[in-house]
Design a protein around this motif. Sequence first.
Motif, PDB file in Angstrom:
ATOM      1  N   GLY A  51      -0.483  -4.061  -3.122  1.00  0.00           N
ATOM      2  CA  GLY A  51       0.793  -3.666  -2.537  1.00  0.00           C
ATOM      3  C   GLY A  51       1.290  -2.355  -3.115  1.00  0.00           C
ATOM      4  O   GLY A  51       0.563  -1.649  -3.822  1.00  0.00           O
ATOM      5  N   PRO A  52       2.532  -2.027  -2.823  1.00  0.00           N
ATOM      6  CA  PRO A  52       3.093  -0.768  -3.314  1.00  0.00           C
ATOM      7  C   PRO A  52       3.014  -0.631  -4.830  1.00  0.00           C
ATOM      8  O   PRO A  52       2.720   0.453  -5.343  1.00  0.00           O
ATOM      9  N   ILE A  53       3.230  -1.710  -5.558  1.00  0.00           N
ATOM     10  CA  ILE A  53       3.154  -1.654  -7.014  1.00  0.00           C
ATOM     11  C   ILE A  53       1.721  -1.365  -7.449  1.00  0.00           C
ATOM     12  O   ILE A  53       1.485  -0.591  -8.375  1.00  0.00           O
ATOM     13  N   GLY A  54       0.772  -1.960  -6.780  1.00  0.00           N
ATOM     14  CA  GLY A  54      -0.639  -1.689  -7.079  1.00  0.00           C
ATOM     15  C   GLY A  54      -0.977  -0.223  -6.896  1.00  0.00           C
ATOM     16  O   GLY A  54      -1.700   0.360  -7.708  1.00  0.00           O
ATOM     17  N   HIS A  55      -0.439   0.378  -5.848  1.00  0.00           N
ATOM     18  CA  HIS A  55      -0.685   1.808  -5.610  1.00  0.00           C
ATOM     19  C   HIS A  55      -0.084   2.663  -6.727  1.00  0.00           C
ATOM     20  O   HIS A  55      -0.705   3.623  -7.185  1.00  0.00           O
ATOM     21  N   VAL A  56       1.121   2.309  -7.164  1.00  0.00           N
ATOM     22  CA  VAL A  56       1.762   3.068  -8.242  1.00  0.00           C
ATOM     23  C   VAL A  56       0.966   2.910  -9.538  1.00  0.00           C
ATOM     24  O   VAL A  56       0.688   3.895 -10.235  1.00  0.00           O
ATOM     25  N   LEU A  57       0.586   1.679  -9.871  1.00  0.00           N
ATOM     26  CA  LEU A  57      -0.134   1.443 -11.123  1.00  0.00           C
ATOM     27  C   LEU A  57      -1.522   2.069 -11.111  1.00  0.00           C
ATOM     28  O   LEU A  57      -2.073   2.365 -12.170  1.00  0.00           O
TER      29      LEU A  57
END
Length: 137
Positions: A51-57
Amino acid sequence: MSSTLTLTDQDKHTLRAGAYGAVSLLAAAGAAGSPHRIATDGSIALASATGPIGHVLAGRSKIKDLNRKSVAELADLVLPALTASVRLLKKQDPAEADNYRDTVLVALEAAARADRGEPGPALAEMLRKITEALDAR
């Protein structure tokens, strides 16, 4: 990335510093065991986020300031970053705030299991402090 999240480069840095810094804190607190294994297992778990958090991390930019001289100095950076990250995400998308919190906690669980035994007192206390920072209002 989700259309509900609008993150600056600084916001993304704060999210990554909080998450990867939490793993670093755990590795430092678990130094009697295997700090490298703790750091590796926790980082692998963070890199597996979706998800979006995965993309940021998954961002490849360098996380500044994680090389501190002491655990106390690292905690002074990381614990506020965790709290700021959750607050920022709650304002934009409460579900992503929960996703971030859960992602960090899963990484810490993976890291804590690196020793294959019960977490020692220092590791358990650091887990408590990190969870408290994630849950601060």
